[in-house]
Structures are given as structure tokens and as C-alpha cells.
Write a protein that holds these residues in place. Structure first.
Motif, mmCIF file in Angstrom:
data_model
loop_
_atom_site.group_PDB
_atom_site.id
_atom_site.type_symbol
_atom_site.label_atom_id
_atom_site.label_comp_id
_atom_site.label_asym_id
_atom_site.label_seq_id
_atom_site.Cartn_x
_atom_site.Cartn_y
_atom_site.Cartn_z
ATOM 1 N N ARG A 70 10.386 0.547 -11.540
ATOM 2 C CA ARG A 70 8.655 0.503 -11.585
ATOM 3 C C ARG A 70 7.581 1.494 -10.018
ATOM 4 O O ARG A 70 8.380 2.036 -9.655
ATOM 5 C CB ARG A 70 8.934 -1.301 -10.801
ATOM 6 C CG ARG A 70 9.384 -2.538 -11.692
ATOM 7 C CD ARG A 70 10.401 -3.385 -10.267
ATOM 8 N NE ARG A 70 10.458 -2.812 -9.046
ATOM 9 C CZ ARG A 70 11.281 -4.130 -8.510
ATOM 10 N NH1 ARG A 70 11.611 -5.025 -8.566
ATOM 11 N NH2 ARG A 70 12.195 -3.103 -7.457
ATOM 12 N N GLU A 82 1.999 2.756 -17.245
ATOM 13 C CA GLU A 82 1.483 2.275 -15.946
ATOM 14 C C GLU A 82 0.974 3.422 -15.683
ATOM 15 O O GLU A 82 -0.774 3.654 -14.206
ATOM 16 C CB GLU A 82 2.366 2.032 -14.667
ATOM 17 C CG GLU A 82 2.849 0.507 -15.650
ATOM 18 C CD GLU A 82 3.386 -0.289 -14.849
ATOM 19 O OE1 GLU A 82 4.773 0.235 -13.717
ATOM 20 O OE2 GLU A 82 3.899 -1.680 -14.675
ATOM 21 N N GLY A 108 6.768 8.552 -8.738
ATOM 22 C CA GLY A 108 6.502 7.568 -7.811
ATOM 23 C C GLY A 108 7.155 6.224 -8.128
ATOM 24 O O GLY A 108 6.870 4.616 -8.490
ATOM 25 N N ALA A 115 -4.086 -0.638 -3.452
ATOM 26 C CA ALA A 115 -3.316 -0.174 -2.767
ATOM 27 C C ALA A 115 -2.541 1.588 -3.521
ATOM 28 O O ALA A 115 -2.804 2.650 -2.276
ATOM 29 C CB ALA A 115 -2.159 -0.677 -3.775
ATOM 30 N N TRP A 116 -3.438 1.571 -4.596
ATOM 31 C CA TRP A 116 -3.369 2.983 -4.361
ATOM 32 C C TRP A 116 -4.290 4.122 -4.159
ATOM 33 O O TRP A 116 -4.327 5.618 -3.270
ATOM 34 C CB TRP A 116 -3.977 3.465 -6.260
ATOM 35 C CG TRP A 116 -2.559 2.938 -6.165
ATOM 36 C CD1 TRP A 116 -2.128 1.966 -7.866
ATOM 37 C CD2 TRP A 116 -1.242 4.262 -7.696
ATOM 38 N NE1 TRP A 116 -1.422 2.514 -8.825
ATOM 39 C CE2 TRP A 116 -1.008 3.454 -7.775
ATOM 40 C CE3 TRP A 116 -0.610 5.370 -6.706
ATOM 41 C CZ2 TRP A 116 0.637 3.446 -8.623
ATOM 42 C CZ3 TRP A 116 -0.040 5.733 -7.406
ATOM 43 C CH2 TRP A 116 0.839 4.227 -8.220
ATOM 44 N N GLN A 161 5.560 2.640 -8.024
ATOM 45 C CA GLN A 161 5.312 2.459 -6.303
ATOM 46 C C GLN A 161 3.686 3.840 -6.492
ATOM 47 O O GLN A 161 3.726 4.712 -6.202
ATOM 48 C CB GLN A 161 6.459 2.030 -6.165
ATOM 49 C CG GLN A 161 7.852 1.411 -6.061
ATOM 50 C CD GLN A 161 7.507 0.442 -6.102
ATOM 51 O OE1 GLN A 161 5.995 0.025 -5.212
ATOM 52 N NE2 GLN A 161 7.679 -0.811 -7.226
ATOM 53 N N PRO A 162 2.712 2.723 -5.363
ATOM 54 C CA PRO A 162 1.357 3.716 -5.340
ATOM 55 C C PRO A 162 2.410 4.762 -4.034
ATOM 56 O O PRO A 162 3.177 4.132 -2.950
ATOM 57 C CB PRO A 162 0.641 2.639 -4.665
ATOM 58 C CG PRO A 162 0.898 1.293 -5.433
ATOM 59 C CD PRO A 162 2.933 1.043 -5.637
ATOM 60 N N SER A 163 2.277 5.734 -4.616
ATOM 61 C CA SER A 163 2.457 6.919 -3.312
ATOM 62 C C SER A 163 1.658 8.369 -3.625
ATOM 63 O O SER A 163 1.136 8.252 -4.878
ATOM 64 C CB SER A 163 4.493 7.076 -3.808
ATOM 65 O OG SER A 163 3.936 7.939 -5.734
ATOM 66 N N ASP A 189 10.732 3.658 -8.903
ATOM 67 C CA ASP A 189 11.949 2.879 -7.895
ATOM 68 C C ASP A 189 13.134 3.273 -8.747
ATOM 69 O O ASP A 189 12.856 3.110 -10.300
ATOM 70 C CB ASP A 189 11.574 2.252 -7.051
ATOM 71 C CG ASP A 189 11.925 1.115 -8.406
ATOM 72 O OD1 ASP A 189 11.389 0.681 -9.476
ATOM 73 O OD2 ASP A 189 11.013 -0.921 -7.603
ATOM 74 N N ALA A 205 -2.527 4.296 -0.232
ATOM 75 C CA ALA A 205 -1.204 5.508 -0.884
ATOM 76 C C ALA A 205 -2.210 6.882 -1.299
ATOM 77 O O ALA A 205 -1.052 8.247 -0.343
ATOM 78 C CB ALA A 205 -0.501 4.811 -1.893
#
Length: 308
Positions: free
Chosen positions: A94, A139, A88, A185-186, A96-98, A90, A189
Motif C-alpha cells: 500500500r 497510485e 513509499g 495528506a500528501w 503511504q504518503p511520505s 509498505d 508529507a
């Protein structure tokens, strides 16, 4: 199956399964009937009230990362498998929530029993440092820690397959926990897809709070009144082609497993009753047969199911 994604189907799962190894449950009360096991394909993600005892699974070892990698990817359940999902991260490095990261987490969690949680976490840290670097790795590990906490969360509401009202009640409780532990956010996702699927199922089954109306057939399991093709077509219409294919694969895997388990049960019974063997010899023969017919990942499950 080459990969072990749990995001849609738990051979429940999953969760699946990880499933026949047992969950830590309180003694049921007379007023609380047991909840039916429900799969992620229709929006249910381990909807029982008891948490999975992740920290108690696996050997009490502290093997090196290299040993854990060998145990899983050379000798274990992930041999010849590629990792589900992705990290996840990018193009700028970084995170990204996915949903892809949850799928990877879920696949790794299926290996508990072969390795323990500390070993798996150490392996994950080493792998992410190599794959995505220290910042994204830190992270990912923070999300991993919160996800483990969520898996061990205890709930008070159980979802019963025959009572759609409990589906929305259980979902509401889990949504709160997911957002509190993972962050909005997480949680969005990781769970939006199955939460939406659950809401659709509840709408098809009837309005919340209605009574006297049975839930529609879900066709999650083989139906002796339907041919395999008919069942598959109904699943496609209900869940979509991808989920239907996953269900068919799970049916085939379960049928193979049940056949192997039946053979094991018959063989163990014969060895336990063999008149020419002493009791120690019977035990040794049973253990030898199991270890020669099941891999290390399966042996604990077989012993539990056969009461050994």
C-alpha cells in the motif's frame, strides 16, 4: 554528488535547482522588485512567482523506456547514482504518503533537459510497475501527475530574502495550492519539514508585519569574511549538521562549476578572436571544445550562460 536530493537543498537547487535553464516569467512591473532566490534548506521551495516550464524542457523525442534508461543511468546525470528516497510502499503493497517519494520525484525532475516530461513519465510508469506492481504504480503515477501540476502552478506572492513578512505570505499561498492539488495528506508529507523550517526562520527574523528590522544572516552562501570552518559551524548551529554538510557540498560543487565555466569563457573568447580561423571554423572550434569538456546535461547550460 552520487545522489541529487532536493528535499533540503536546492542548488536551487534545485531546483535546486534545473535552475540556470530559466523560468517562464512575466515582464516585471516597476512596483514589483525581483525576488531573491531561496533554498529549501531554510524552508523555501522555489518561492518565485513564476512556474517551472517542465513540459517545455528536454528534446522533442519519444524514445523507448530502454533508451531513456540508457540516456539517464548509463550516459547521463544519474550514471553511477542510486535513486533518492523510495516508493513509499509498505509491506502490504500500500502506498503511504511520505517525504521519501517526493525526494525521488525531485531527483528525477533534475533530469529534464536530458529527457522530456513524457519520456520521464513513461520511464517512471515502467519502473514502478516492475518495482511495486500495478496497484501501487497507478497510485504513484496519480501523485506524480498532481506533483507536476503543482510545479507548474503560478503564484502571485514572491518571497524576498530581506522581507520576512513576504515569507509567511508566500508560504500561505503555497500551502493552499499544495493542499488543493496534492490533497492534505500528501501535502503534509511532502512539505511539512520545510514549511516548519520556514516558520522558524520567520520567527527568528522578526514578527510578521514588523518593519525596520533586517533579517538575520542566513549563511546560505560563502561569506568572504568567514573561513570555511567558521561558516560551517554557523550553518550547523542554524540548520543542523545534515543541512550544513549539504550546503558545504553545494559550495564545493558550485566552486568547481564556476572554475570550469571561467575556463570555458576564456577558451571561447580566444577561439572567437583567433585570427587564423574563419567564422565557420571559429564556431566549429567553440562547439568542439564545449562538447569535449562538458557532458550533454551541461552543454545547454553552458551555451546559455556564455550567450552562445
Amino acid at each position: 554528488m552520487a545522489t541529487r536530493s532536493l528535499a533540503l537543498i536546492l542548488g536551487a537547487a534545485a531546483v535546486a535547482a534545473v535552475i540556470a535553464w530559466g523560468y517562464a516569467q512575466d515582464e516585471p512591473t516597476a512596483e514589483a522588485p525581483p525576488a531573491a532566490a531561496l533554498g529549501r534548506a531554510e524552508g523555501f521551495s522555489l518561492m518565485g512567482a513564476a512556474p517551472s516550464p517542465l513540459r517545455s524542457l528536454g528534446p522533442a523525442l519519444a524514445r523507448s523506456v530502454a533508451d531513456v534508461d540508457h540516456a539517464l543511468f548509463v550516459e547521463g546525470s544519474l550514471r553511477d547514482a542510486s535513486l533518492d528516497g523510495d516508493w513509499g510502499v509498505d509491506g502490504q503493497g500500500r502506498l503511504q504518503p511520505s517525504l521519501a517519494l517526493r525526494r525521488r520525484f525531485d531527483q528525477l525532475l533534475t533530469t529534464l533537459g536530458e529527457v522530456n516530461l513524457d519520456e520521464l513519465s513513461s520511464w517512471l510508469l515502467d519502473r514502478t510497475l516492475r518495482d511495486v506492481g500495478p496497484t501501487a504504480s497507478a497510485e504513484i503515477m496519480a501523485v506524480w501527475a498532481r506533483y507536476i501540476t503543482l510545479q507548474e502552478q503560478r503564484y502571485t506572492t514572491e518571497a524576498r530574502l530581506d522581507d520576512p513578512q513576504t515569507w509567511t505570505q508566500a508560504l500561505a499561498e503555497r500551502q493552499r495550492a499544495r493542499r488543493e492539488i496534492l490533497g492534505p495528506a500528501w501535502a503534509e508529507a511532502f512539505y511539512r519539514e520545510e514549511e516548519d523550517a520556514l516558520r522558524r526562520q520567520a520567527e527568528r527574523a522578526g514578527p510578521a508585519g514588523s518593519s525596520g528590522r533586517a533579517a538575520e544572516p542566513t549563511w546560505l552562501h560563502p561569506d568572504p569574511q568567514l573561513s570555511a570552518d567558521e561558516l560551517h559551524q554557523r550553518r550547523v548551529a542554524r540548520y543542523g549538521a545534515e543541512a550544513a554538510e549539504r550546503l558545504r557540498a553545494e559550495d564545493e560543487a558550485e566552486a568547481r562549476w564556476q572554475a570550469r565555466l571561467a575556463q570555458a569563457r576564456e577558451q571561447v573568447r580566444a577561439l572567437q578572436q583567433a585570427p587564423h580561423l574563419s567564422e565557420p571554423q571559429r564556431q566549429e572550434a567553440v562547439e568542439g571544445w564545449i562538447t569535449s569538456h562538458f557532458d550533454a546535461h551541461e552543454q545547454l547550460r553552458v551555451r546559455v550562460l556564455l550567450g552562445l
